[in-house]
Write an enzyme that holds these catalytic residues in place. Structure first.
Site, PDB file in Angstrom:
ATOM      1  CE  LYS A  90      -4.328  -1.677   1.856  1.00 34.07           C
ATOM      2  NZ  LYS A  90      -4.256  -3.083   2.141  1.00 34.07           N
ATOM      3  CD  GLU A 112     -12.119   4.805   2.325  1.00 33.28           C
ATOM      4  OE1 GLU A 112     -11.217   3.937   2.392  1.00 33.28           O
ATOM      5  OE2 GLU A 112     -11.824   6.027   1.903  1.00 33.28           O
ATOM      6  CB  SER A 379      -0.594  -8.450  -1.084  1.00 34.68           C
ATOM      7  OG  SER A 379      -1.108  -9.165  -0.134  1.00 34.68           O
TER       8      SER A 379
HETATM    9  C1  LIG Z   1      -4.694  -4.036   1.760  1.00 32.06           C
HETATM   10  C2  LIG Z   1      -4.764  -4.853   1.273  1.00 32.06           C
HETATM   11  C3  LIG Z   1      -4.356  -6.256   0.276  1.00 32.06           C
HETATM   12  C4  LIG Z   1      -6.068  -5.570  -0.993  1.00 32.06           C
HETATM   13  O1  LIG Z   1      -6.221  -4.743  -1.593  1.00 32.06           O
HETATM   14  P1  LIG Z   1      -5.654  -3.871  -3.011  1.00 32.06           P
HETATM   15  O2  LIG Z   1      -6.090  -3.184  -3.324  1.00 32.06           O
HETATM   16  O3  LIG Z   1      -6.598  -5.520  -3.351  1.00 32.06           O
HETATM   17  O4  LIG Z   1      -4.454  -4.860  -2.890  1.00 32.06           O
HETATM   18  C5  LIG Z   1      -3.788  -7.414   0.000  1.00 32.06           C
HETATM   19  N1  LIG Z   1      -2.987  -7.185   1.071  1.00 32.06           N
HETATM   20  C6  LIG Z   1      -2.494  -7.220   1.835  1.00 32.06           C
HETATM   21  C7  LIG Z   1      -1.440  -6.966   2.475  1.00 32.06           C
HETATM   22  C8  LIG Z   1      -3.527  -5.511   2.011  1.00 32.06           C
HETATM   23  O5  LIG Z   1      -2.774  -4.442   3.227  1.00 32.06           O
END
Ligand SMILES: *Cc1c(COP(=O)(O)O)cnc(C)c1O
Length: 393
Positions: A90, A112, A379
């Site tokens: 993010k 938000e 992610s």
């Molecule tokens: C917020 C988040 C997501 C989901 O958000 P996307 O916009 O779909 O990437 C996925 N993995 C993690 C670790 C997150 O913090």
């Protein structure tokens, strides 16, 4: 075919657009103009790239998961977004938008947040750049996510509780919108995924595509230990980590798979699988797939992972689905939980529950992936989820 940019109405074919209050139209237009200018300016890229390198820790490594590979007969690689500063992808987006805010001469940022991950990434970028930051958060979420609330406050951000409605993300989005309508001259609203009215889905994709661009050079087939991927897998909530890794490969022969949250199972109706089980409609300013009833009322999503617990999805994913550039699948809470333990005990990496959805799909599909080079976009890291995981197990 992949589109460089949405059309002049901000659409990817029929998806996307600007379903926003009249009062925000000038701000959206200004944002598109300013981002277009910044994105064409090598000076902006220099500043962004040096922060991505020295502050975020990019490029993130690609790690070959040797033990899981041997166990399942696939060549499994992990793109380590969990090693980015603050523990997820993010931050790639929030740093970019905070820099743009500075360039637009706006001193204040709002955002938000549901689980608090986007709030923390925004608070971090604002602390770095000395910007005033207000994050709207439902009061129920404030209770559930105390650690992230503390983190935001330590970073100098004001966390503003939202008591209307159910006190969750949807209400926080409405509150942030209201603030922006009233404050737009000096305030930028940092949206946290490839969602919202144009230009957000396009801008956030441009800021996240660094993930896939790095992967192209890291796995370019130039040596046996850096083969080209056959399959790339990512979880899809709003869709930003998936878009970031997919976009550079969209239209190539690499098989791209987005994995949504099936929650308690698609048949239960309690899930977050808007692409797999939803239908087109308008949510948060754009036309996309979403979860809705027969009357077009938006339904509550459910997922064990807060980041996938969202009834919509970015409009470019809707376009990718309909054009077949990406295929979408889903896995349940239970399968994701199992995958967390598997990665932790086999590779020494505790993944975020969101990312574990991608791994769960790979494990389930392993018989059809034999011998293939499979890259999972990891992610985020799982520290934030440990308490919940232990409770659920
Ligand atoms: C917020 C988040 C997501 C989901 O958000 P996307 O916009 O779909 O990437 C996925 N993995 C993690 C670790 C997150 O913090």
């Amino acid at each position: 075919m992949r589109l460089d940019k949405p059309d002049t109405q901000g659409r990817f074919a029929q998806f996307g657009g600007q379903f926003a209050p009249e009062t925000l139209m000038p701000a959206l237009e200004e944002l598109e103009t300013e981002f277009t200018k910044a994105w064409a300016d090598p000076g902006f890229h220099d500043e962004l790239n040096s922060l991505l390198r020295d502050f975020v820790g990019r490029p993130t490594p690609v790690y070959r998961a040797a033990r899981l590979s041997a166990q399942y007969g696939i060549e499994l690689y992990l793109k380590r977004e969990d090693l980015a500063h603050t523990g997820a992808h993010k931050i790639n987006n929030t740093i970019g938008q905070a820099l743009l805010t500075k360039r637009m001469g706006k001193p204040r940022v709002i955002a938000e947040t549901g689980a608090g991950q986007h709030g923390v990434a925004t608070a971090t970028a604002c602390a770095l750049l000395g910007q005033e930051c207000v994050v709207y958060m439902g009061e129920k979420d404030i209770e559930r996510q105390a650690l992230n609330v503390h983190r935001m406050r330590m970073l100098g951000t004001e966390v503003r509780p939202v008591t209307s409605g159910a006190g969750t993300l949807k209400d926080a989005v409405s509150a942030a919108m209201r603030d922006w309508v009233a404050s737009v001259d000096g305030t930028h609203y940092i949206i946290g995924s490839v969602v919202g009215p144009h230009p957000f889905p396009w801008m956030v994709r441009e800021l996240q595509k660094v993930i896939g661009e790095e992967l192209e050079t890291q796995m370019d087939g130039s040596a046996p230990e850096r083969p080209q991927p056959d399959v790339i897998v990512a979880c899809v909530g709003g869709g930003s980590n998936a878009m970031g890794i997919f976009y550079p490969y969209a239209g190539s022969d690499v098989d791209l798979v987005g994995v949504e949250a099936a929650g308690y199972g698609l048949e239960s109706g309690q899930h977050g699988a808007s692409l797999v089980a939803g239908s087109p409609g308008v949510i948060h300013g754009s036309m996309t797939y979403l979860l809705q009833d027969d009357q077009g009322q938006i339904l509550e999503a459910h997922s064990i992972s807060a980041g996938l617990d969202y009834p919509g999805v970015g409009p470019e994913h809707a376009y990718f689905k309909d054009t077949g550039l990406v295929r979408y699948a889903s896995v349940t809470d239970e399968e994701a939980l199992e995958a967390v333990y598997l990665l932790a005990s086999t590779e020494g990496i505790i993944p975020a529950l969101e990312s574990a959805h991608g791994l769960a799909w790979i494990i389930k599909e392993a018989p059809s992936l034999q011998g293939k080079v499979v890259v999972l976009n990891l992610s985020g890291r799982g520290d934030k989820d440990v308490e919940l995981i232990v409770e659920q197990s």
